[in-house]
Every structure is written in structure tokens, then in C-alpha cells.
Motif scaffolding. Structure first.
Motif, PDB file in Angstrom:
ATOM      1  N   ALA A 377       0.736  -0.715  -0.078  1.00  0.00           N
ATOM      2  CA  ALA A 377      -0.014  -0.406   0.063  1.00  0.00           C
ATOM      3  C   ALA A 377       0.456   0.904  -0.256  1.00  0.00           C
ATOM      4  N   ALA A 378       1.935   1.118   0.724  1.00  0.00           N
ATOM      5  CA  ALA A 378       2.995   2.250   0.846  1.00  0.00           C
ATOM      6  C   ALA A 378       3.110   2.522  -0.466  1.00  0.00           C
ATOM      7  N   LYS A 379       4.098   1.287  -0.810  1.00  0.00           N
ATOM      8  CA  LYS A 379       4.312   1.628  -2.790  1.00  0.00           C
ATOM      9  C   LYS A 379       3.389   2.296  -3.487  1.00  0.00           C
ATOM     10  N   ASP A 380       1.980   2.079  -3.672  1.00  0.00           N
ATOM     11  CA  ASP A 380       0.911   1.788  -4.563  1.00  0.00           C
ATOM     12  C   ASP A 380       0.796   3.504  -3.841  1.00  0.00           C
ATOM     13  N   GLU A 381       1.022   4.473  -2.677  1.00  0.00           N
ATOM     14  CA  GLU A 381       0.907   5.364  -2.341  1.00  0.00           C
ATOM     15  C   GLU A 381       1.776   6.829  -2.941  1.00  0.00           C
TER      16      GLU A 381
END
Length: 443
Positions: A377-381
Motif C-alpha cells: 500500500a505504501a509503494k502504491d501510494e
């Protein structure tokens, strides 16, 4: 932010020049200076103009000032929590004779500082400045009252420590921190902390000692591994996550987080008292609070919508898409909060809570899957906002091992902590533990 050692000047234009440090006679003797708080808007704005030479990074002055005013208007900065301090000449003093002789009547500073004057001549007498934020904290001690347990205390974080390049090398920065420490000693402050860009030793001269300073860096292009548990089960359990989008959702999580942090200190305190071999006598934590997270979010939003607006032309998209983080649906102890640092091209992890020991937590074999879901999720953000990496200060070593990454020692923004002698006389820094020394406490 802390005082800079380099002296590049960044103006409101794209032109960058290098100003050589001035090592001539000191404008004022150290004994003729005082550190005073100010609430005069134009004096505060002058301190912003001064530190632009290091921190503006090419930002026009009007935008830089607008951002600082915006942050000063948040709940985190309200009710006297934020104080701007200036190092200035005392009443009845003047510049040194050596300095005036060296100037030969060609301008420069001189005379005493008038605390209510916004004349340019008076503003030039600001030799240094800093900001303090009063914040809630927790302290647990193995010595003293056995019934005391974990105490709620007042703490002070230090930010924006700055001496203009033309006034450096005269001891003004040292004097400013010494006077600030004395000021805090006179107040009911339990501990103080800052993040040093001057290395681990500068602030140690005054009472702040460097603490654990590591990070996990996750490039936004990094390919996440398969959870170890899935390698034996032959499948990866799907982990659904909900966005943390509203202030009400954030408030609920932070309230529970603060309760859990207190419980953690109580557990650590009991363990320290039972272990006669431990050197730890004092355990502290900066209490998670919603206002601090909202302050960081306001910083991200302003930077995206104003300073870096050309990268994000749709303001409505910024408002709707800039989320606080994600969580496992229906839980208050499985979440990650982040901060979009558009200035330095980072997505910072503010808080990462994954409690495998909690009764509401998933089975242990699924904890890895949740951690990887948080990382994804952090990567996607980061990718969504064109940020090149995720930065996790003092991230858990087990997470780094799971990801196959190293825990790195960092050399900037070194967390430094000090107990006040008036609150805890006779304490020793090597008997002190700072719990949850992570990005959420930075300002």
C-alpha cells in the motif's frame, strides 16, 4: 529542522549562490544577547526569510511564508503550543567596537533590539531563531514513587533552529541552545527532543543526546517477496485494507494508539523493575496525538496544491486522494500512517502498528501477509504521487528481514533527547530509553 552547517543561499528565483562564512569581528558580545519569545507577525516572518537560504529549495518567498502561516494556524500550533524564539541584543547594548571599526560606517547592525519594532533595521538584529512545540508525553521510572507508574508529562520539541550565515562562527548558535535549555529548566517540562542535522555531538553540549538513528528504505519500484508462511501453505492470503481518509477515522486510531503506547510503557516498566541487571531507569515516549498527524498532513496538502501545484493540476484530486494511510478493516491496532514529503521525494512512515499479540490480531502466520500488504500500500501510494521511495525511521528489524532489506544507519535528522534536570535531578542518559522514536514526533 535544525541549524544548517552549509551556507547555500536559495532566493525566490531559480538562481542559487554560495555565501562564504563571515569570520570577522562578532557583531555583539555573547553577554549582550538574550533569547526572547515573540508573537509579532513581521518578526516571525523575518525568521522565515532568514532560514529560506537553507530550507526554501527555490520556493518563492510568498509561497514559503504562506505555508508557514498555514501550518501556524493548525490545531497543533494553537493555544500557545508553538513559540518562536529570537536571539537578539539586550536593551541598552550596542555592537562591539571591533565590529563597528571593521564596518567603517558602511552599514551593518548596531544598537539594541526593540521587541515590538518591525523596522528593517531592527529585524536585522535577529541573530538566530528557533521554534518550540509543547507536546504531551509519557514517562515511566523504576526509581521514586512505586505508585507513580506511567505519568503524563509536558514535553518540548525543538524545530527550525537557525543562525543566518552572515552571523555564524561567533558562538550564537551555542548560546541560543544554552539559553533555551535554561528556559525549559524554569518551566514544568519533563523532557525535550529534536532532530539534528549537525551530527550527533553539537546538541550534546547542552543536554540533548543522540538516540537510535536507523531507517528502512523501500524504493517505490521494489518487488515485494512472498510471505514466508505462504511458501509452506502454497498460497498467499489476501489482505484487504481500508483507506484512513477522515479526521474521525484518524482520531479513533490515534486515541487507541495512545492507550496502547501507555500499556507498552507499563509493561516495560514492570520488566525493568523485575530485571536487576538492566541499566534502564527511565522510559519515555512522545504521546501519539491527532493534531501532530494533521499538521504533517496539512504540510503535504499545501505543498501539493501550492508549491508543487504544476505536478498536480487538479486540486480536487489532491483533496480527495491525499489519505492519512490504510488499516485492516474493523481493527484499531492494524494500521500504517504516512506523510507525503514532496520536498525531499519521500513517503515517510509516521506510525506502523501491527500487534500480533493482541486478541483481535490475525493468526501469527498471517502477520507477514499484513506487513507486506502495508508495504505494498505504501509503494502504491508513493507511485501515485511520484515519490521515489518509502522511508521508515527506526523500522522494525523483523520487517527489514521480511523484505530482504538492510536496516541502515542514517546521518541526518538524528533524534536527540534530554531529560530536564529540574524534573529528574541526577539522571543519566545511558539509563534512558526512548520508545517509539519514529517520524510521527518530528516537526
Amino acid at each position: 529542522m535544525t541549524e544548517a552547517t552549509n551556507t547555500p543561499t536559495v532566493t525566490a528565483t531559480a538562481t542559487t549562490t554560495t555565501t562564504k562564512p563571515i569570520r570577522g569581528p562578532a557583531p555583539y558580545a555573547l553577554t549582550d544577547l538574550q533569547l526572547v519569545p515573540t508573537t509579532v507577525p513581521k518578526i516571525i516572518q523575518k525568521t522565515w526569510t532568514n532560514n529560506m537560504e537553507e530550507w526554501a529549495k527555490g520556493v518563492p518567498e510568498d509561497q514559503y511564508h504562506a505555508r508557514e502561516r498555514h501550518l501556524a494556524s493548525t490545531a497543533f500550533s494553537s493555544e500557545g503550543r508553538l513559540v518562536t524564539w529570537v536571539l537578539v541584543p539586550k536593551p541598552g547594548t550596542d555592537a562591539t567596537e571591533a565590529y563597528k571599526a571593521g564596518r567603517s560606517g558602511a552599514g551593518g547592525v548596531g544598537g539594541a533590539f526593540a521587541e515590538d519594532s518591525v523596522e528593517e533595521e531592527n529585524l536585522e538584529r535577529i541573530l538566530g531563531a528557533l521554534e518550540t512545540y509543547e507536546r504531551p508525553g509519557l514517562v515511566a521510572r523504576t526509581e521514586g514513587d512505586e505508585e507513580e507508574g506511567v505519568k503524563d508529562v509536558s514535553t518540548m520539541s525543538i524545530a527550525s533552529v537557525y543562525v543566518p550565515s552572515k552571523y555564524r562562527h561567533h558562538g550564537y548558535g551555542h548560546l541560543m541552545m544554552k539559553l533555551l535549555w535554561e528556559e525549559m529548566e524554569s518551566r514544568k517540562i519533563a523532557f525535550t527532543f529534536l532532530y539534528s542535522d549537525l551530527g550527533p555531538d553539537f546538541y550534546g553540549d547542552f543536554g540533548w543526546t543522540p538516540r537510535t538513528c536507523t531507517q528502512i528504505l523501500i524504493p517505490s519500484t521494489f518487488i515485494l517477496p512472498t510471505p514466508p508462511s505462504a511458501r509452506t501453505r502454497g498460497s498467499v492470503k489476501s489482505v484487504a485494507l481500508d483507506p484512513i481518509a477522515t479526521d474521525a477515522e484518524l482520531q479513533e486510531l490515534i486515541d487507541q494508539d495512545a492507550r496502547l503506547v501507555r500499556q507498552d510503557l507499563e509493561t516495560r516498566l514492570a520488566a525493568a523493575k523485575a530485571n536487576t541487571d538492566t541499566k534502564i531507569k527511565t522510559i519515555v515516549a512522545v504521546t501519539p496525538e491527532v493534531r501532530a498527524i494533521q499538521w504533517l498532513h496539512a504540510r503535504s496538502h499545501f505543498n501539493a496544491s501550492v508549491i508543487f501545484a504544476k505536478n498536480f493540476p487538479d486540486p480536487s484530486k489532491i483533496q480527495s486522494d491525499l489519505k492519512y494511510g490504510v488499516r485492516v478493516p474493523g481493527t484499531l491496532n492494524q494500521f500504517v500512517l504516512w506523510h507525503h514529503d514532496f520536498t525531499d521525494d519521500n513517503l515517510f512512515i509516521l506510525r506502523w502498528r501491527l500487534d500480533p499479540s493482541s486478541s483481535s490480531s490475525p493468526e501469527p502466520e498471517d502477520s507477514d501477509a499484513i506487513a507486506l500488504a502495508f508495504a505494498q500500500a505504501a509503494k502504491d501510494e508513493a507511485k501515485k504521487w511520484n515519490l521515489s521511495k518509502i522511508v521508515f525511521w527506526n523500522g522494525d528489524a523483523e520487517l527489514a528481514q521480511l523484505l530482504g532489506l538492510k536496516v541502515e544507519t542514517r546521518k541526518d535528522s538524528i533524534p536527540s533527547l534530554g531529560l530536564l534536570n529540574t524534573a529528574y535531578p541526577g539522571h543519566r542518559s545511558d539509563e534512558l530509553e526512548w520508545v517509539l522514536n519514529q517520524k510521527y514526533s518530528w516537526c
